[in-house]
Motif scaffolding. Structure first.
Motif, PDB file in Angstrom:
ATOM      1  N   PRO A   1       0.971  -1.159   0.007  1.00  0.00           N
ATOM      2  CA  PRO A   1       0.118  -0.037   0.243  1.00  0.00           C
ATOM      3  C   PRO A   1       0.405   1.137  -0.020  1.00  0.00           C
ATOM      4  O   PRO A   1       0.686   2.598  -0.032  1.00  0.00           O
ATOM      5  N   ASP A   2       1.823   1.226   0.898  1.00  0.00           N
ATOM      6  CA  ASP A   2       2.901   2.541   0.432  1.00  0.00           C
ATOM      7  C   ASP A   2       3.770   3.047  -1.257  1.00  0.00           C
ATOM      8  O   ASP A   2       4.435   3.671  -1.598  1.00  0.00           O
ATOM      9  N   SER A   3       3.174   1.500  -1.567  1.00  0.00           N
ATOM     10  CA  SER A   3       3.948   2.179  -3.498  1.00  0.00           C
ATOM     11  C   SER A   3       3.298   2.286  -4.130  1.00  0.00           C
ATOM     12  O   SER A   3       2.465   2.983  -4.435  1.00  0.00           O
ATOM     13  N   ASP A   4       4.164   3.367  -5.450  1.00  0.00           N
ATOM     14  CA  ASP A   4       3.191   3.404  -6.204  1.00  0.00           C
ATOM     15  C   ASP A   4       2.953   3.117  -7.155  1.00  0.00           C
ATOM     16  O   ASP A   4       2.967   2.593  -8.282  1.00  0.00           O
ATOM     17  N   ASP A   5       1.464   1.915  -6.728  1.00  0.00           N
ATOM     18  CA  ASP A   5       1.027   0.773  -7.641  1.00  0.00           C
ATOM     19  C   ASP A   5       2.188   0.080  -7.850  1.00  0.00           C
ATOM     20  O   ASP A   5       1.938  -0.848  -9.071  1.00  0.00           O
ATOM     21  N   GLY A   6       3.581  -0.564  -7.398  1.00  0.00           N
ATOM     22  CA  GLY A   6       4.649  -1.250  -7.765  1.00  0.00           C
ATOM     23  C   GLY A   6       5.148  -0.462  -8.462  1.00  0.00           C
ATOM     24  O   GLY A   6       6.566  -1.713  -8.504  1.00  0.00           O
ATOM     25  N   TYR A   7       5.376   0.846  -9.047  1.00  0.00           N
ATOM     26  CA  TYR A   7       6.189   0.989  -9.549  1.00  0.00           C
ATOM     27  C   TYR A   7       7.788   1.328  -9.259  1.00  0.00           C
ATOM     28  O   TYR A   7       9.035   1.495  -9.797  1.00  0.00           O
ATOM     29  N   ASN A   8       7.406   1.884  -7.789  1.00  0.00           N
ATOM     30  CA  ASN A   8       8.662   2.206  -7.422  1.00  0.00           C
ATOM     31  C   ASN A   8       9.733   1.012  -6.010  1.00  0.00           C
ATOM     32  O   ASN A   8       9.697   1.216  -4.854  1.00  0.00           O
ATOM     33  N   VAL A   9       9.067  -0.128  -6.373  1.00  0.00           N
ATOM     34  CA  VAL A   9       9.774  -1.325  -5.048  1.00  0.00           C
ATOM     35  C   VAL A   9      10.158  -1.764  -5.811  1.00  0.00           C
ATOM     36  O   VAL A   9      10.813  -2.553  -6.858  1.00  0.00           O
ATOM     37  N   ILE A  10      11.381  -2.051  -5.018  1.00  0.00           N
ATOM     38  CA  ILE A  10      12.990  -3.054  -5.413  1.00  0.00           C
ATOM     39  C   ILE A  10      12.676  -4.420  -5.098  1.00  0.00           C
ATOM     40  O   ILE A  10      12.550  -4.266  -3.828  1.00  0.00           O
ATOM     41  N   VAL A  11      13.197  -5.144  -5.161  1.00  0.00           N
ATOM     42  CA  VAL A  11      13.058  -6.382  -4.800  1.00  0.00           C
ATOM     43  C   VAL A  11      13.596  -7.074  -3.430  1.00  0.00           C
ATOM     44  O   VAL A  11      14.266  -5.772  -3.149  1.00  0.00           O
ATOM     45  N   GLY A  12      12.601  -7.679  -3.130  1.00  0.00           N
ATOM     46  CA  GLY A  12      12.646  -7.833  -1.799  1.00  0.00           C
ATOM     47  C   GLY A  12      11.414  -6.919  -0.266  1.00  0.00           C
ATOM     48  O   GLY A  12      11.646  -6.950   0.202  1.00  0.00           O
ATOM     49  N   GLY A  13      11.658  -5.649  -1.267  1.00  0.00           N
ATOM     50  CA  GLY A  13      10.298  -5.103  -0.613  1.00  0.00           C
ATOM     51  C   GLY A  13      10.257  -3.518  -0.568  1.00  0.00           C
ATOM     52  O   GLY A  13       9.699  -2.862  -0.300  1.00  0.00           O
ATOM     53  N   ALA A  14      12.104  -3.247  -0.702  1.00  0.00           N
ATOM     54  CA  ALA A  14      11.655  -1.778  -0.516  1.00  0.00           C
ATOM     55  C   ALA A  14      11.419  -0.477  -1.064  1.00  0.00           C
ATOM     56  O   ALA A  14      11.054  -1.181  -2.486  1.00  0.00           O
ATOM     57  N   LEU A  15      11.108   0.176  -0.893  1.00  0.00           N
ATOM     58  CA  LEU A  15      11.010   1.123  -2.223  1.00  0.00           C
ATOM     59  C   LEU A  15      12.005   2.466  -2.566  1.00  0.00           C
ATOM     60  O   LEU A  15      12.810   2.979  -1.467  1.00  0.00           O
ATOM     61  N   PHE A  16      11.988   2.704  -4.132  1.00  0.00           N
ATOM     62  CA  PHE A  16      12.953   3.712  -4.260  1.00  0.00           C
ATOM     63  C   PHE A  16      12.452   4.466  -5.023  1.00  0.00           C
ATOM     64  O   PHE A  16      10.911   4.920  -4.618  1.00  0.00           O
ATOM     65  N   ILE A  17      12.881   6.212  -4.570  1.00  0.00           N
ATOM     66  CA  ILE A  17      12.663   7.337  -5.225  1.00  0.00           C
ATOM     67  C   ILE A  17      13.040   7.940  -5.458  1.00  0.00           C
ATOM     68  O   ILE A  17      13.878   7.763  -6.898  1.00  0.00           O
ATOM     69  N   GLY A  18      11.736   8.368  -6.774  1.00  0.00           N
ATOM     70  CA  GLY A  18      12.803   9.151  -8.464  1.00  0.00           C
ATOM     71  C   GLY A  18      12.786   7.595  -9.746  1.00  0.00           C
ATOM     72  O   GLY A  18      13.139   6.868  -9.250  1.00  0.00           O
ATOM     73  N   TYR A  19      12.143   8.002 -10.613  1.00  0.00           N
ATOM     74  CA  TYR A  19      12.156   7.866 -11.924  1.00  0.00           C
ATOM     75  C   TYR A  19      13.554   7.751 -13.184  1.00  0.00           C
ATOM     76  O   TYR A  19      13.425   8.143 -13.906  1.00  0.00           O
ATOM     77  N   ALA A  20      14.121   8.360 -12.683  1.00  0.00           N
ATOM     78  CA  ALA A  20      15.042   9.087 -13.396  1.00  0.00           C
ATOM     79  C   ALA A  20      16.096   7.831 -14.005  1.00  0.00           C
ATOM     80  O   ALA A  20      16.331   8.250 -15.293  1.00  0.00           O
ATOM     81  N   ASP A  21      15.744   6.926 -13.380  1.00  0.00           N
ATOM     82  CA  ASP A  21      16.765   5.656 -13.905  1.00  0.00           C
ATOM     83  C   ASP A  21      16.235   4.098 -13.098  1.00  0.00           C
ATOM     84  O   ASP A  21      16.183   4.246 -12.271  1.00  0.00           O
ATOM     85  N   HIS A  22      16.618   3.133 -13.360  1.00  0.00           N
ATOM     86  CA  HIS A  22      16.359   2.013 -12.373  1.00  0.00           C
ATOM     87  C   HIS A  22      17.682   2.452 -11.587  1.00  0.00           C
ATOM     88  O   HIS A  22      18.818   2.871 -11.358  1.00  0.00           O
ATOM     89  N   PRO A  23      16.737   1.489 -10.629  1.00  0.00           N
ATOM     90  CA  PRO A  23      17.687   1.799  -9.159  1.00  0.00           C
ATOM     91  C   PRO A  23      19.250   1.648  -8.612  1.00  0.00           C
ATOM     92  O   PRO A  23      19.889   1.986  -8.031  1.00  0.00           O
ATOM     93  N   ARG A  24      19.066  -0.006 -10.053  1.00  0.00           N
ATOM     94  CA  ARG A  24      20.448  -0.534  -9.623  1.00  0.00           C
ATOM     95  C   ARG A  24      21.210  -0.690  -8.517  1.00  0.00           C
ATOM     96  O   ARG A  24      21.855  -0.442  -7.850  1.00  0.00           O
ATOM     97  N   ARG A  25      20.080  -1.763  -7.760  1.00  0.00           N
ATOM     98  CA  ARG A  25      20.441  -1.997  -6.426  1.00  0.00           C
ATOM     99  C   ARG A  25      20.511  -3.455  -6.485  1.00  0.00           C
ATOM    100  O   ARG A  25      19.561  -3.675  -6.623  1.00  0.00           O
ATOM    101  N   LEU A  26      22.043  -3.631  -5.759  1.00  0.00           N
ATOM    102  CA  LEU A  26      22.311  -5.268  -5.938  1.00  0.00           C
ATOM    103  C   LEU A  26      21.457  -5.569  -4.339  1.00  0.00           C
ATOM    104  O   LEU A  26      22.249  -5.020  -3.356  1.00  0.00           O
TER     105      LEU A  26
END
Length: 109
Positions: free
Chosen positions: A12-37
């Motif tokens: 419910p805290d996500s932007d309809d899933g568009y800002n979710v990182i694998v494992g459930g964390a959220l990222f901020i901003g859509y300028a680029d893929h978050p690239r978090r391993l």
């Protein structure tokens, strides 16, 4: 269907899933893929999957170039998902309501 199966749109805290990182964390901003391993010890892997369709960074880079995308926005993520479905020759199945056939064709991506 894809977002729910990937578990991205149920947060419910996500932007309809568009800002979710694998494992459930959220990222901020859509300028680029978050690239978090992210380490996923339960699965014994590490992944850069992110967004509504859990796209790996390396695939984003390829589709960004192929589709002329400028960011990792929801529209860009959707365009990539549609392109992947098109590549599996499943788009006509979806349009015609043959979802079982489309799922089978796309099951390995």
């Amino acid at each position: 269907m894809l977002a729910i199966s990937k578990g991205t749109s149920i947060d419910p805290d996500s932007d309809d899933g568009y800002n979710v990182i694998v494992g459930g964390a959220l990222f901020i901003g859509y300028a680029d893929h978050p690239r978090r391993l992210v380490q996923l010890p339960r699965l014994g892997i590490a992944s850069t999957a992110a967004g509504r369709y859990q796209l790996l960074a390396r695939y984003f880079d390829a589709y960004k170039k192929q589709l002329g995308l400028h960011d990792f926005s929801p529209m860009s993520q959707d365009r990539i998902a549609i392109q992947q479905i098109r590549e599996r020759r499943a788009l006509d199945d979806i349009v015609s309501g043959r979802l079982e056939s489309a799922v089978t064709k796309c099951s390995n991506i």
